[in-house]
Design an enzyme around this catalytic site. Structure first.
Site, PDB file in Angstrom:
ATOM      1  N   ARG A   1     -12.509   0.865  -7.212  1.00  0.00           N
ATOM      2  CA  ARG A   1     -11.639   0.494  -6.102  1.00  0.00           C
ATOM      3  C   ARG A   1     -10.540   1.534  -5.900  1.00  0.00           C
ATOM      4  O   ARG A   1     -10.219   1.904  -4.803  1.00  0.00           O
ATOM      5  CB  ARG A   1     -11.014  -0.887  -6.362  1.00  0.00           C
ATOM      6  CG  ARG A   1      -9.998  -1.330  -5.317  1.00  0.00           C
ATOM      7  CD  ARG A   1     -10.677  -1.560  -3.973  1.00  0.00           C
ATOM      8  NE  ARG A   1      -9.863  -2.347  -3.059  1.00  0.00           N
ATOM      9  CZ  ARG A   1      -9.283  -1.846  -1.971  1.00  0.00           C
ATOM     10  NH1 ARG A   1      -9.377  -0.578  -1.701  1.00  0.00           N
ATOM     11  NH2 ARG A   1      -8.604  -2.629  -1.176  1.00  0.00           N
TER      12      ARG A   1
ATOM     13  N   CYS B   1       0.835  -1.211   0.000  1.00  0.00           N
ATOM     14  CA  CYS B   1       0.000   0.000   0.000  1.00  0.00           C
ATOM     15  C   CYS B   1       0.863   1.252   0.000  1.00  0.00           C
ATOM     16  O   CYS B   1       1.839   1.341   0.736  1.00  0.00           O
ATOM     17  CB  CYS B   1      -0.853   0.056   1.261  1.00  0.00           C
ATOM     18  SG  CYS B   1      -1.960  -1.316   1.407  1.00  0.00           S
TER      19      CYS B   1
HETATM   20  P1  XMP Z   1      -0.740  -7.066   3.408  1.00  0.00           P
HETATM   21  O1  XMP Z   1      -0.008  -6.202   4.374  1.00  0.00           O
HETATM   22  O2  XMP Z   1      -1.139  -8.350   4.023  1.00  0.00           O
HETATM   23  O3  XMP Z   1      -2.076  -6.268   3.061  1.00  0.00           O
HETATM   24  O4  XMP Z   1       0.012  -7.262   2.148  1.00  0.00           O
HETATM   25  C1  XMP Z   1      -3.056  -6.745   2.179  1.00  0.00           C
HETATM   26  C2  XMP Z   1      -4.115  -5.672   2.003  1.00  0.00           C
HETATM   27  O5  XMP Z   1      -3.595  -4.505   1.384  1.00  0.00           O
HETATM   28  C3  XMP Z   1      -4.674  -3.780   0.785  1.00  0.00           C
HETATM   29  N1  XMP Z   1      -4.256  -3.351  -0.554  1.00  0.00           N
HETATM   30  C4  XMP Z   1      -3.931  -2.076  -0.894  1.00  0.00           C
HETATM   31  N2  XMP Z   1      -3.953  -0.938  -0.184  1.00  0.00           N
HETATM   32  N3  XMP Z   1      -3.120   0.237  -2.049  1.00  0.00           N
HETATM   33  C5  XMP Z   1      -3.556   0.234  -0.768  1.00  0.00           C
HETATM   34  O6  XMP Z   1      -3.573   1.278  -0.136  1.00  0.00           O
HETATM   35  C6  XMP Z   1      -3.073  -0.852  -2.836  1.00  0.00           C
HETATM   36  O7  XMP Z   1      -2.648  -0.817  -3.977  1.00  0.00           O
HETATM   37  C7  XMP Z   1      -3.507  -2.083  -2.216  1.00  0.00           C
HETATM   38  N4  XMP Z   1      -3.605  -3.358  -2.678  1.00  0.00           N
HETATM   39  C8  XMP Z   1      -4.051  -4.093  -1.624  1.00  0.00           C
HETATM   40  C9  XMP Z   1      -5.859  -4.706   0.740  1.00  0.00           C
HETATM   41  O8  XMP Z   1      -6.786  -4.269   1.702  1.00  0.00           O
HETATM   42  C10 XMP Z   1      -5.254  -6.045   1.080  1.00  0.00           C
HETATM   43  O9  XMP Z   1      -6.152  -6.932   1.665  1.00  0.00           O
END
Ligand code: XMP
Length: 514
Positions: free
Chosen positions: A440, A331
């Site tokens: 999204r 993120c």
């Molecule tokens: P982890 O830390 O386990 O988190 O890799 C997975 C979660 O990250 C979110 N997610 C995103 N959040 N930009 C964001 O701000 C992104 O591009 C993105 N892609 C995923 C999502 O909630 C996921 O479950």
């Protein structure tokens, strides 16, 4: 500590945050690295003890056997991951960057993997030819057909071997089936274990289950029996089928409602309405619509980070809340938008509202070690959602990449440039995906491109089977439970205490790494 015991940590922390906000001074938000779970006297005899239950609330009346959920990201969860994680006792959520038909097909694959009783076995008329059955087989992915007449009387069974050993594909089922008088059946009420013994003794792989009126109730198979034995902790519904979730979006409401119905038809156990900013009118509109449609599965809504958002979405009918703005490995939201909230404080704020309403709290993102999940559960979560920890495992979608003599797989934030490009390519081939992507990760006008990606892209080392990561995380939870004397997952938030640590404390926990 004794002083506060009448209120668990997550309530006290949520109260502190709310009170501090009122003073006009920003409160201190806590995240995983800021806290440690405090040990307490334990009566738990063993971490492996059958006394500990990892039964975890997902949403509504959906429960699984470990508080581990894989993220609805296109580099993490498609059918292979969802299937494996459910077999191990957790649950996966199939992402929505697929056509609705493809997403539903993947849900079906997971649901069809195993069951205790095949209660709707495929059947053919005795006139069906091998050619007909081969065609059906491709579509239905079944290894056998019951042969039934128009009154649904059982006449016999045709298996793969019967078809393989007959060359003329115009041969009819009637001529190759094992007929009823030579067919071994079991009466309704026979357990799968008993049926397995009968199948083994008779060297057969399937056995129809008959009611006292002579009707087929279902079919037991050796494969199902073996999977039940091999995966005793698998997350199963009341038919013994694996539990799986599916994500949907919000912008094109009609398309997303259609998607939801397709997922339900495919057997999905719950739906996640997943958008970057869940505390929004778009989310409310979608939730309202699904509730009005009476969608027959519980709905999780997210992502949110405040108790106000929790109240609002519960009010609209959400039965579970996905929690976290920007803590994830991939993120960039906090860096790019400057928006977010430290994840332990986020979980506590939402849990303080959700738990008393029996609404499930899904702690989504930012967990880099099993201990982080323990902290999330103490902070009020019911289950943790993981992306990064499973990145690079065999069951993630995408190919292995070879660099030098090492293997890698890609892990990409869904708002990264690369994921956006993938979604755009898909837009050219799949009619609905444009709206899916847009809602999204772009809060800009329809059709206008988001100019600051909020996701990171990386190649992560290939990590082998997801099972190993799963076992590692589950082991950490068991261990954490024994340190705080929690026999169940909900007890963790009722009994657990978190203590804030200093930077020195945060460094100390990594021992000789420094
Ligand atoms: P982890 O830390 O386990 O988190 O890799 C997975 C979660 O990250 C979110 N997610 C995103 N959040 N930009 C964001 O701000 C992104 O591009 C993105 N892609 C995923 C999502 O909630 C996921 O479950």
């Amino acid at each position: 500590m004794q002083l506060f015991k009448e209120k668990p940590f997550y309530i006290r922390h949520a109260e502190y945050l709310a009170k501090q906000h009122m003073t006009g001074m920003p409160p201190i938000g806590l995240t995983f690295e800021d806290v440690l779970v405090q040990p307490a006297h334990s009566t738990i005899p063993s971490r492996q003890s059958g006394h500990i239950s990892l039964n975890s609330h997902v949403v509504g009346d959906v429960y699984v056997n470990a508080p581990i959920m894989t993220a609805n990201m296109d580099t993490i969860t498609e059918w292979r991951m969802a299937q494996e994680i459910a077999l191990l006792g957790g649950v996966g959520v199939i992402h929505r960057y697929l056509s609705s038909d493809e997403q539903a097909r993947q849900v079906k694959i997971v649901k069809e993997k195993t069951r205790t009783l095949q209660d709707k076995p495929f059947s053919v008329h005795p006139d069906a030819t091998i050619r007909d059955m081969r065609r059906l087989q491709k579509e239905l992915k079944t290894g056998y057909f019951l042969v039934q007449d128009t009154e649904s009387n059982l006449l016999g069974i045709v298996t793969d071997i019967d078809m393989e050993t007959t060359e003329d594909v115009s041969t009819q089922a009637f001529n190759i089936m094992t007929p009823r008088d030579r067919l071994i059946t079991v009466p309704a009420g026979t357990t799968l274990e008993e049926a397995e013994k009968i199948m083994k003794a008779n060297r057969i792989k399937k056995v129809p289950v008959m009611s006292s009126e002579g009707r087929v109730v279902g079919v037991y198979t050796r494969k199902d029996a073996e999977l039940v034995r091999k995966y005793p902790y698998a997350s199963r519904d009341n038919k013994g089928k694996l539990i799986v979730g599916g994500a949907i979006g919000v912008k094109d409401i009609e398309a997303e409602v259609e998607r939801a119905y397709k997922l339900v038809d495919a057997g999905v156990d719950f739906i996640i309405i997943d958008i970057a900013h869940g505390d929004s009118e778009n989310m409310k509109r979608m939730l309202k619509r699904l509730i009005k449609e009476n969608i027959p599965v519980p709905i999780i809504a997210g992502n949110i980070a405040t108790s106000e958002a929790a109240k609002a979405l519960i009010g609209e009918g959400a039965r579970g809340l996905k929690v976290g703005i920007g803590p994830g490995w991939a993120c960039d939201t906090r860096v790019v938008a400057g928006v977010g909230r430290a994840q332990i404080s986020t979980i506590a704020s939402v849990a303080a509202v959700a738990v008393k309403n029996n609404i499930a709290v899904i702690a989504d993102g930012g967990m880099r070690n099993p201990g982080d999940l323990v902290k999330a559960l103490v902070a009020g979560a019911d289950i943790g959602m993981f992306g990064g920890m499973f990145a690079g495992t065999e069951e993630t979608p995408g190919k292995k990449i070879i660099r030098g003599r090492k293997f890698y797989k890609r892990y990409e934030g869904m708002a990264s440039d690369s994921a956006r490009r993938r979604a755009k390519n898909a837009l050219n081939t799949i009619q609905t995906i444009g709206s899916i992507y847009e809602d999204r990760y772009s809060e800009t006008e329809e059709g206008e491109e988001q100019d600051a990606p909020e996701g990171r892209e990386k190649e992560v080392p290939y990590r082998g089977p997801a099972k190993e990561v799963f076992i590692y995380i589950r082991g950490g939870v068991r261990s954490g439970m024994s340190y705080i004397n929690a026999y169940t997952i909900p007890e963790m938030r009722e009994k657990g205490e978190l203590e804030r640590i200093t930077q020195a404390g945060a460094v100390e926990q990594y021992g000789d790494i420094i």
